[in-house]
Scaffold this active site. Structure first.
Site, PDB file in Angstrom:
ATOM      1  N   LEU A  50     160.293  28.772  33.787  1.00  0.00           N
ATOM      2  CA  LEU A  50     161.586  28.830  34.463  1.00  0.00           C
ATOM      3  C   LEU A  50     161.997  27.400  34.782  1.00  0.00           C
ATOM      4  O   LEU A  50     161.159  26.567  35.130  1.00  0.00           O
ATOM      5  CB  LEU A  50     161.502  29.638  35.765  1.00  0.00           C
ATOM      6  CG  LEU A  50     161.164  31.125  35.651  1.00  0.00           C
ATOM      7  CD1 LEU A  50     161.071  31.739  37.050  1.00  0.00           C
ATOM      8  CD2 LEU A  50     162.189  31.871  34.812  1.00  0.00           C
ATOM      9  N   ASP A  51     163.290  27.109  34.676  1.00  0.00           N
ATOM     10  CA  ASP A  51     163.791  25.797  35.077  1.00  0.00           C
ATOM     11  C   ASP A  51     163.409  25.500  36.518  1.00  0.00           C
ATOM     12  O   ASP A  51     163.237  26.418  37.332  1.00  0.00           O
ATOM     13  CB  ASP A  51     165.321  25.739  34.970  1.00  0.00           C
ATOM     14  CG  ASP A  51     165.814  25.606  33.534  1.00  0.00           C
ATOM     15  OD1 ASP A  51     164.971  25.368  32.653  1.00  0.00           O
ATOM     16  OD2 ASP A  51     167.026  25.743  33.324  1.00  0.00           O
ATOM     17  N   ARG A  52     163.335  24.235  36.837  1.00  0.00           N
ATOM     18  CA  ARG A  52     163.019  23.818  38.204  1.00  0.00           C
ATOM     19  C   ARG A  52     163.951  24.476  39.219  1.00  0.00           C
ATOM     20  O   ARG A  52     163.517  24.896  40.297  1.00  0.00           O
ATOM     21  CB  ARG A  52     163.120  22.292  38.317  1.00  0.00           C
ATOM     22  CG  ARG A  52     162.913  21.753  39.732  1.00  0.00           C
ATOM     23  CD  ARG A  52     163.117  20.242  39.783  1.00  0.00           C
ATOM     24  NE  ARG A  52     163.044  19.753  41.150  1.00  0.00           N
ATOM     25  CZ  ARG A  52     161.934  19.420  41.774  1.00  0.00           C
ATOM     26  NH1 ARG A  52     160.772  19.503  41.147  1.00  0.00           N
ATOM     27  NH2 ARG A  52     161.954  18.985  43.018  1.00  0.00           N
ATOM     28  N   VAL A  53     165.241  24.595  38.896  1.00  0.00           N
ATOM     29  CA  VAL A  53     166.218  25.101  39.860  1.00  0.00           C
ATOM     30  C   VAL A  53     166.217  26.621  39.959  1.00  0.00           C
ATOM     31  O   VAL A  53     166.821  27.185  40.879  1.00  0.00           O
ATOM     32  CB  VAL A  53     167.640  24.611  39.513  1.00  0.00           C
ATOM     33  CG1 VAL A  53     167.697  23.098  39.466  1.00  0.00           C
ATOM     34  CG2 VAL A  53     168.134  25.214  38.200  1.00  0.00           C
ATOM     35  N   THR A  54     165.563  27.301  39.023  1.00  0.00           N
ATOM     36  CA  THR A  54     165.616  28.758  38.943  1.00  0.00           C
ATOM     37  C   THR A  54     164.472  29.386  39.738  1.00  0.00           C
ATOM     38  O   THR A  54     163.329  28.951  39.666  1.00  0.00           O
ATOM     39  CB  THR A  54     165.522  29.219  37.477  1.00  0.00           C
ATOM     40  OG1 THR A  54     166.520  28.545  36.710  1.00  0.00           O
ATOM     41  CG2 THR A  54     165.722  30.719  37.363  1.00  0.00           C
TER      42      THR A  54
END
Length: 247
Positions: A50-54
């Site tokens: 998962l992306d860092r922001v997700t």
């Protein structure tokens, strides 16, 4: 503080928080290292990212053979995934598909090149399905700043994504391409949430993209495993009506 939402003798699923990378970087440990530190034998295998922001459902394997089996399923698109996002823009369509080539842009960003305009050597297009629902009738939290002149943005549209591929920043770029940049995603044009009485980086100061569900069959003779993590977005609203829209 990574909440376990599913576990058996072969796999582990946690509710990943935002603002946390997959692997270690120069400033902090990634979620894989943190989870390994919490396990008696320290053995866990990442099978997707998962992306860092997700935030949301992150799946891991407890042994190498299970990890290989799950990675094959992700590669063959045999894992069904759903993500929930909120945008401060109004939707133009109820549902649709986003399909195109993911190309690198400036400063670590990506851009979507429509299929008809993409290069002939593109090996795999990024493909996502989406559904939208308006949030304009919901009462917003009294703590939410609504003065757009101050740079604040408020929720207007709920977007449910079903990605068919797994490219870096795929859903964030897809959201921008359909005119629904994700709330809090400054990289791709999403407005920033501002709430009174919450200075600094807080639970509201994030990109409003959440991996909410995943379903797969680990062995051919087994029942499907479905993992659910409700999006932690209720603080934006004054009542529980947001949950009814989600359902």
């Amino acid at each position: 503080n990574n909440t376990i939402i599913y576990e058996d003798d072969r796999i582990l699923a946690v509710n990943k928080p935002p603002h946390l990378s997959h692997h270690d970087d120069q400033s902090e440990h990634g979620i894989i290292s943190l989870l390994r530190q919490q396990r008696p034998d320290g053995r866990l295998y990442g099978v997707h990212r998962l992306d860092r922001v997700t935030s949301g459902v992150l799946l891991l394997a407890k042994d190498s053979s299970t990890a290989s089996a799950l990675m094959r399923k992700f590669s063959k698109r045999e894992v069904v995934k759903y993500y929930v996002a909120i945008s401060h823009k109004k939707a133009k369509k109820k549902q649709g598909w986003v399909r195109g080539e993911m190309a690198k842009s400036r400063r670590g960003s990506y851009k979507l090149i429509p299929e008809k305009q993409s290069s002939s050597d593109c090996k795999e297009y990024a493909v996502s399905r989406y559904f939208t629902a308006g949030l304009g009738n919901l009462d917003l939290s009294s703590s939410l700043v609504r003065d757009e002149s101050s740079g604040a943005a408020t929720p207007r549209t709920l977007v449910l994504f079903q990605p068919k591929t797994g490219k870096t920043h795929q859903l964030r770029v897809a959201a921008k391409s359909i005119g629904l940049p994700i709330l809090g995603d400054s990289r791709y044009g999403g407005g920033r949430v501002v709430m009174n009485g919450s200075p600094g980086v807080d639970s509201h100061d994030r990109t409003y993209l959440h991996a909410c569900a995943m379903s797969f069959i680990l062995d051919d003779d087994n029942e499907p495993i479905t993992i659910w993590s409700p999006p932690p977005f209720q603080h934006l609203f004054a009542s529980e009506e947001f949950n009814s829209v989600l359902q």
